[in-house]
Enzyme design. Structure first.
Site, short mmCIF file in Angstrom:
data_model
loop_
_atom_site.label_atom_id
_atom_site.label_comp_id
_atom_site.label_asym_id
_atom_site.label_seq_id
_atom_site.Cartn_x
_atom_site.Cartn_y
_atom_site.Cartn_z
N LEU A 85 -0.95 12.58 13.68
CA LEU A 85 -1.96 12.58 12.61
C LEU A 85 -2.96 13.69 12.85
O LEU A 85 -3.49 13.84 13.95
CB LEU A 85 -2.69 11.23 12.58
CG LEU A 85 -3.83 11.08 11.56
CD1 LEU A 85 -3.26 11.12 10.14
CD2 LEU A 85 -4.61 9.79 11.79
N GLN A 97 -6.99 19.18 8.08
CA GLN A 97 -5.62 19.33 7.62
C GLN A 97 -5.43 20.68 6.92
O GLN A 97 -6.36 21.24 6.36
CB GLN A 97 -5.23 18.18 6.69
CG GLN A 97 -5.12 16.84 7.41
CD GLN A 97 -4.82 15.68 6.48
OE1 GLN A 97 -4.71 15.84 5.27
NE2 GLN A 97 -4.67 14.49 7.06
N HIS A 107 -2.63 22.47 12.63
CA HIS A 107 -2.73 21.67 13.85
C HIS A 107 -1.51 20.77 14.06
O HIS A 107 -1.13 20.49 15.20
CB HIS A 107 -4.01 20.83 13.81
CG HIS A 107 -5.25 21.66 13.66
ND1 HIS A 107 -5.53 22.72 14.49
CD2 HIS A 107 -6.27 21.60 12.75
CE1 HIS A 107 -6.68 23.26 14.11
NE2 HIS A 107 -7.14 22.61 13.06
N GLU A 167 10.06 9.14 15.09
CA GLU A 167 10.22 7.81 14.50
C GLU A 167 9.75 7.81 13.05
O GLU A 167 8.57 7.98 12.78
CB GLU A 167 9.41 6.80 15.32
CG GLU A 167 9.57 5.36 14.88
CD GLU A 167 8.80 4.41 15.77
OE1 GLU A 167 8.46 3.31 15.29
OE2 GLU A 167 8.52 4.76 16.92
#
Length: 463
Positions: free
Chosen positions: A242, A248, A252, A275
Site C-alpha cells: 500500500l 500515490q 513508490h 497474494e
C-alpha cells in the site's frame, strides 16, 4: 469521537403548537459512501480544514451491514481524520436529529471501532499524538536495514526502502496501519503478526526541515512472508502492499516491488509471488518484470523465433490449437536467475512477444490474437482437441445475464447421456461471444503493459 446534533430554533419555538398526526414512510437509510468521508492529516492544523487530504476507500458501505446503509439519522455527516504521523484516527459525527423510521437507529460507534480499533481516540488525544508520538516511524526505521536497488533517473534520492522484522515497534506500527489497509485494499484482512516469517518493507522519506518533529515520513509499505519450499529453499510472498494516498502516483509502489525482487535475488530465494494482486498492482508488476526480461539474454533466441513464426504463418485457418508457450527449461532459468515464478513469466512472455510485433502488420496481430484465443479457450474448456470433461454453459443470474456462465466437469468413462450438458445453438453463440470478450480484455491488458514497457525501456529495446 465527537457527536454533534444540529438544533433547530424554529422547531423549538413551535413546541406549544398542536402537531398534526401523520404516518411517516419507512426509513430508506443513507449509504455510508454518501455521508462518510475519510481524510489524512499531516499536522494538527489540517484537522477540520480544507488542507487535509481526502482518501477514497474502495467501499464504505460494506462495513455497515448487508445493505450498506445507516438508519435513523437526518442530515448525517461522518468525517474521519487519520494522522500521517501516529496513524491514530478521530471521528466527528454530526446530524440534525435521530428517529426510528422502522429500521432502528444504527449505532455508528461500534462500526468505526471495528475499522479503526484502538486507534480511534478523542480529539484532544488525537491532536496531542502529533507531537507525543512523532518518533514512532523513526523508532522502526532505526531498527531496520536499508535496501539497495537500482534507482531510475526520476527517483527522489531522499526516499529509501527499509526492511524490518514484524515485531516490537514494527508490529505496533503495522497495527496502526491496518485501518488504512481495510479501507483502501478490497477484500483485505489483517495478517497474523504472531506467525513466524513476517517482514515489512517501509518507503520512508527524510523530513525536509531539520526542525521537523518527525525525522521520517511514511509513504508506503509492503508486508511479506517467507514460506518454506522443499527441500531447502524459501519463497517470498507479498501479502499486502500500500502506498498512502498523498504519495500515490510517485513511483513508490514500483520501488517496493523492485526492492523485493532485489532481496529475492541477493538471498537466492526460490521465487516471488503476490497474494491476490489488484489489476493495477499486476500492471505495475508485469511492467517491472518485462523490463527485467528485456535485457535477459537467455530468452532472446526463443523470443525471436516466436515473433518470426507469428510473422510468417497464417493461423486464421488453423485446424488445431496454437499457443505461445516458451521452452520449459527457459521458464526454469528465469525462475532461477530472476526469481519470477512460472505463471508470471508466461504472462510476461506474451507481453514481450506483442511488444516485438509490428503493430501495423494486421496478419501478425491476428495471429497473436488467435494464440490468446486458443490459450483462453483451453483454460476454460480444455482446448480444441478435447474438453477434458469441461462444458461452458450460460446460467441465469441476477448479477449480469449477459456475462454469466458456469463450467461443468464430467468424469471420464461415464455414459454420455448422463454426463454431458446439451447446448442449444443460442448457448454456443453466447459462449463464443463471451470467450471473445475475455480475449479482447486480455489483448487490451497486454497492450497497456507493452505500451508502458516501450515508453520506459526504449534503450533496452534498441539494444
Amino acid at each position: 469521537m465527537a457527536l454533534k446534533q444540529k438544533g433547530s430554533d424554529a422547531a423549538a419555538a413551535d413546541t406549544s403548537k398542536r402537531r398534526r398526526v401523520g404516518f411517516a414512510g419507512i426509513d430508506a437509510g443513507t449509504e455510508a459512501n454518501e455521508c462518510m468521508q475519510v481524510f489524512i492529516a499531516r499536522n494538527p492544523d489540517e484537522v477540520g480544514s480544507a488542507d487535509s487530504t481526502p482518501i477514497e476507500p474502495f467501499d464504505l458501505n460494506h462495513f455497515f451491514g448487508e445493505d450498506g446503509k445507516i438508519y435513523g439519522y437526518t442530515n448525517l455527516k461522518i468525517n474521519v481524520w487519520i494522522s500521517a504521523i501516529s496513524f491514530h484516527a478521530y471521528a466527528e459525527i454530526s446530524f440534525q436529529e435521530t428517529s426510528d423510521g422502522g429500521k432502528g437507529i444504527t449505532d455508528i460507534k461500534p462500526v468505526l471501532q471495528n475499522i479503526f480499533g484502538e486507534n480511534l481516540v478523542e480529539k484532544d488525544e488525537f491532536l496531542e499524538a502529533f507531537s507525543k508520538e512523532c518518533q514512532c516511524i523513526s523508532d522502526v526505521v532505526k531498527n531496520g536495514n536499508s535496501i539497495k536497488h537500482d534507482a531510475s533517473d526520476e527517483d527522489d534520492l531522499s526516499v529509501q526502502i527499509v526492511r524490518v522484522e514484524l515485531q516490537g515497534a514494527a508490529a505496533y506500527l503495522y497495527s496502526r496501519l491496518v485501518s488504512l489497509v481495510l479501507l483502501l485494499v478490497e477484500g483485505s484482512t489483517p495478517i497474523d503478526i504472531t506467525e513466524h516469517g513476517w517482514q515489512m518493507l517501509l518507503v520512508v522519506k527524510k523530513a525536509e526541515l531539520e526542525s521537523s518533529a518527525s525525522k521520517f515520513q511514511l509513504l508506503g509499505f509492503a508486508a511479506v512472508h517467507h514460506f518454506y519450499h522443499y527441500p531447502e529453499s524459501t519463497r517470498l510472498r507479498i501479502s499486502q502492499i500500500l502506498v498512502l494516498p498523498p504519495y500515490q502516483g510517485e513511483g513508490h509502489g514500483r520501488r517496493l516491488l523492485e526492492a523485493i525482487n532485489s532481496i529475492a535475488e541477493s538471498e537466492n530465494m526460490y521465487d516471488v509471488t503476490i497474494e491476490d494482486p489488484s489489476d493495477y498492482l499486476q500492471y505495475v508488476r508485469s511492467s517491472i518484470d518485462c523490463l527485467r526480461l528485456l535485457t535477459f539474454e537467455p530468452i532472446k533466441p526463443a523470443l525471436g523465433a516466436m515473433v518470426l513464426s507469428l510473422e510468417q504463418t497464417n493461423l486464421s485457418k488453423r485446424t488445431r490449437s496454437s499457443i505461445m508457450v516458451p521452452p520449459a527449461d527457459l521458464a526454469e532459468t528465469v525462475r532461477q536467475k530472476l526469481k519470477i515464478n512460472k505463471k508470471q513469466f508466461l504472462r510476461c512472455w506474451e507481453i514481450l512477444i506483442y511488444l516485438h510485433l509490428d503493430a501495423e502488420n494486421l496478419k501478425c496481430i491476428d495471429n497473436f490474437r488467435a494464440c490468446i484465443y486458443d490459450r483462453t479457450k483451453g483454460e476454460l474448456l480444455g482446448g480444441a482437441s478435447g474438453t477434458n470433461g469441461k462444458r461452458l454453459v450460460q446460467v441465469p443470474t441476477s448479477f449480469d445475464e449477459d456475462t454469466s456462465f458456469a463450467v461443468f466437469w464430467t468424469k471420464e468413462g461415464g455414459e454420455e447421456d448422463n454426463q454431458t450438458v446439451q447446448q442449444q445453438p443460442e448457448d454456443l453463440a453466447t459462449q463464443e461471444q463471451q470467450l471473445n470478450e475475455l480475449v479482447d480484455n486480455q489483448m487490451e491488458e497486454i497492450a497497456e503493459v507493452a505500451k508502458n514497457v516501450a515508453s520506459r525501456g526504449k534503450d533496452k529495446l534498441a539494444a
